[in-house]
Motif scaffolding. Structure first.
Motif, PDB file in Angstrom:
ATOM      1  N   ALA A 188       0.835  -1.208   0.000  1.00  0.00           N
ATOM      2  CA  ALA A 188       0.000   0.000   0.000  1.00  0.00           C
ATOM      3  C   ALA A 188       0.870   1.258   0.000  1.00  0.00           C
ATOM      4  N   GLU A 189       1.897   1.269   0.824  1.00  0.00           N
ATOM      5  CA  GLU A 189       2.765   2.459   0.887  1.00  0.00           C
ATOM      6  C   GLU A 189       3.471   2.695  -0.451  1.00  0.00           C
ATOM      7  N   LYS A 190       3.811   1.597  -1.147  1.00  0.00           N
ATOM      8  CA  LYS A 190       4.518   1.720  -2.431  1.00  0.00           C
ATOM      9  C   LYS A 190       3.546   1.873  -3.601  1.00  0.00           C
ATOM     10  N   LYS A 191       2.249   1.787  -3.302  1.00  0.00           N
ATOM     11  CA  LYS A 191       1.191   1.900  -4.319  1.00  0.00           C
ATOM     12  C   LYS A 191       1.360   0.826  -5.403  1.00  0.00           C
ATOM     13  N   LEU A 192       1.611  -0.380  -4.971  1.00  0.00           N
ATOM     14  CA  LEU A 192       1.781  -1.506  -5.903  1.00  0.00           C
ATOM     15  C   LEU A 192       0.480  -2.296  -5.988  1.00  0.00           C
ATOM     16  N   ASP A 193       0.175  -2.797  -7.183  1.00  0.00           N
ATOM     17  CA  ASP A 193      -1.028  -3.616  -7.382  1.00  0.00           C
ATOM     18  C   ASP A 193      -0.715  -5.076  -7.132  1.00  0.00           C
ATOM     19  N   TYR A 194      -1.627  -5.767  -6.483  1.00  0.00           N
ATOM     20  CA  TYR A 194      -1.447  -7.202  -6.253  1.00  0.00           C
ATOM     21  C   TYR A 194      -2.805  -7.791  -5.896  1.00  0.00           C
ATOM     22  N   GLU A 195      -2.846  -9.125  -5.951  1.00  0.00           N
ATOM     23  CA  GLU A 195      -4.066  -9.819  -5.544  1.00  0.00           C
ATOM     24  C   GLU A 195      -3.750 -10.605  -4.278  1.00  0.00           C
ATOM     25  N   LEU A 196      -4.570 -10.425  -3.247  1.00  0.00           N
ATOM     26  CA  LEU A 196      -4.373 -11.191  -2.014  1.00  0.00           C
ATOM     27  C   LEU A 196      -5.138 -12.510  -2.123  1.00  0.00           C
ATOM     28  N   VAL A 197      -4.432 -13.619  -2.006  1.00  0.00           N
ATOM     29  CA  VAL A 197      -5.076 -14.941  -2.063  1.00  0.00           C
ATOM     30  C   VAL A 197      -4.979 -15.551  -0.668  1.00  0.00           C
ATOM     31  N   LEU A 198      -6.137 -15.764  -0.048  1.00  0.00           N
ATOM     32  CA  LEU A 198      -6.115 -16.280   1.323  1.00  0.00           C
ATOM     33  C   LEU A 198      -5.797 -17.763   1.332  1.00  0.00           C
ATOM     34  N   GLU A 199      -4.882 -18.147   2.182  1.00  0.00           N
ATOM     35  CA  GLU A 199      -4.399 -19.527   2.276  1.00  0.00           C
ATOM     36  C   GLU A 199      -4.450 -19.927   3.749  1.00  0.00           C
ATOM     37  N   ASP A 200      -5.088 -21.059   4.050  1.00  0.00           N
ATOM     38  CA  ASP A 200      -5.066 -21.550   5.430  1.00  0.00           C
ATOM     39  C   ASP A 200      -3.950 -22.584   5.533  1.00  0.00           C
ATOM     40  N   THR A 245      12.343  -2.213  -4.147  1.00  0.00           N
ATOM     41  CA  THR A 245      13.117  -1.896  -5.359  1.00  0.00           C
ATOM     42  C   THR A 245      12.219  -1.670  -6.586  1.00  0.00           C
ATOM     43  N   LEU A 246      10.931  -2.043  -6.466  1.00  0.00           N
ATOM     44  CA  LEU A 246      10.064  -2.004  -7.655  1.00  0.00           C
ATOM     45  C   LEU A 246       9.622  -0.610  -8.037  1.00  0.00           C
ATOM     46  N   SER A 247       9.644   0.280  -7.071  1.00  0.00           N
ATOM     47  CA  SER A 247       9.172   1.628  -7.363  1.00  0.00           C
ATOM     48  C   SER A 247       9.912   2.610  -6.468  1.00  0.00           C
ATOM     49  N   PRO A 248      10.211   3.796  -7.019  1.00  0.00           N
ATOM     50  CA  PRO A 248      10.871   4.808  -6.181  1.00  0.00           C
ATOM     51  C   PRO A 248       9.887   5.482  -5.220  1.00  0.00           C
ATOM     52  N   VAL A 249       8.590   5.179  -5.394  1.00  0.00           N
ATOM     53  CA  VAL A 249       7.581   5.794  -4.532  1.00  0.00           C
ATOM     54  C   VAL A 249       7.824   5.368  -3.086  1.00  0.00           C
ATOM     55  N   GLY A 250       7.876   6.315  -2.184  1.00  0.00           N
ATOM     56  CA  GLY A 250       7.960   6.044  -0.760  1.00  0.00           C
ATOM     57  C   GLY A 250       9.030   5.040  -0.373  1.00  0.00           C
ATOM     58  N   ARG A 251      10.279   5.383  -0.601  1.00  0.00           N
ATOM     59  CA  ARG A 251      11.375   4.463  -0.228  1.00  0.00           C
ATOM     60  C   ARG A 251      11.271   4.095   1.252  1.00  0.00           C
TER      61      ARG A 251
END
Ligand code: GSF
Length: 206
Positions: free
Chosen positions: A20-32, A72-78
């Motif tokens: 969230a801080e880096k503003k990266l997109d991802y999908e959360l997959v819940l795993e038990d 390392t993926l984004s310079p946003v919010g090091r």
């Protein structure tokens, strides 16, 4: 990217806050990870979450490896200084906060997942000692500073905030705020950030 995780793990939350801080997109997959039909071993031989599955199906595991990669993926919010003593200091904060979570999770597993006649009070006491020592250490190191390493928000604060949130979920009776006013102040400040507010841990209803 897919993040295999749970809504209770402090290590997964650390990765989600970083996303969230880096503003990266991802999908959360819940795993038990405790269920017989978990898929986690196909991606992480250790069978633990968090595990990051990338678009080429390669996977990364251990939250510390994942967050270092994400930074390392984004310079946003090091979130990590580039090198040297400052970087090591942030990683050391992360190690203490993660160690606190490991001790807390070990206590929880021992007392909630192991039959009571097999539980070891001496082993639980050993983990409790680590947990309290880690809290004390973090309280003293934070002191009057705005953030863990001084003026700037970093991965250190994220790791500490996730550890404190985990204690609120699993160890409410511990009342950590009573003895740790500096950590309480930091925790309140962190909860004002959407990255923390949107990822508060949820204990499953049983
Ligand atoms: C710890 C992950 C972990 O213990 C990291 O990613 O930072 N050093 C690793 N994950 C737990 C869930 S929780 O307690 O957060 C896990 O997946 N446990 C399953 C198992 O089989 O130990």
């Amino acid at each position: 990217m897919k993040l295999l995780g749970s809504l209770t793990s402090p290590f997964v939350r650390k990765v989600r806050v970083v996303m969230a801080e880096k503003k990266l997109d991802y999908e959360l997959v819940l795993e038990d990870v405790w269920s017989d039909d978990t898929q986690i071993a196909a991606y992480n031989p250790l069978g633990k979450v968090p595990c990051l599955v990338m678009d080429d199906y390669g996977s990364l595991f251990d939250s510390r490896v994942i967050v270092e990669y994400l930074d390392t993926l984004s310079p946003v919010g090091r979130l990590l200084p580039q090198s040297g003593r400052e970087r090591a200091s942030v990683k050391c904060w992360e190690a203490v906060a993660d160690g606190l979570c490991e001790a807390a999770a070990a206590i929880y597993t021992e007392t909630h997942r192991r039959p009571s006649d097999q539980q070891s009070p001496a082993w639980v006491a050993r983990q409790e000692k680590k947990l309290h020592a880690a809290l004390q250490h973090m309280e003293e190191c934070l002191g009057e500073q705005a953030y863990c390493t001084g003026l700037n928000f970093s991965l250190a604060d994220i790791a500490v905030g996730c550890a404190l949130g985990y204690l609120d979920m699993r160890f409410e009776h511990l009342n950590w705020r009573a003895q740790h006013p500096a950590l309480e102040r930091l925790h309140e400040k962190l909860l004002a950030r959407p990255s923390f507010a949107d990822t508060q841990p949820l204990a499953p209803v049983v």
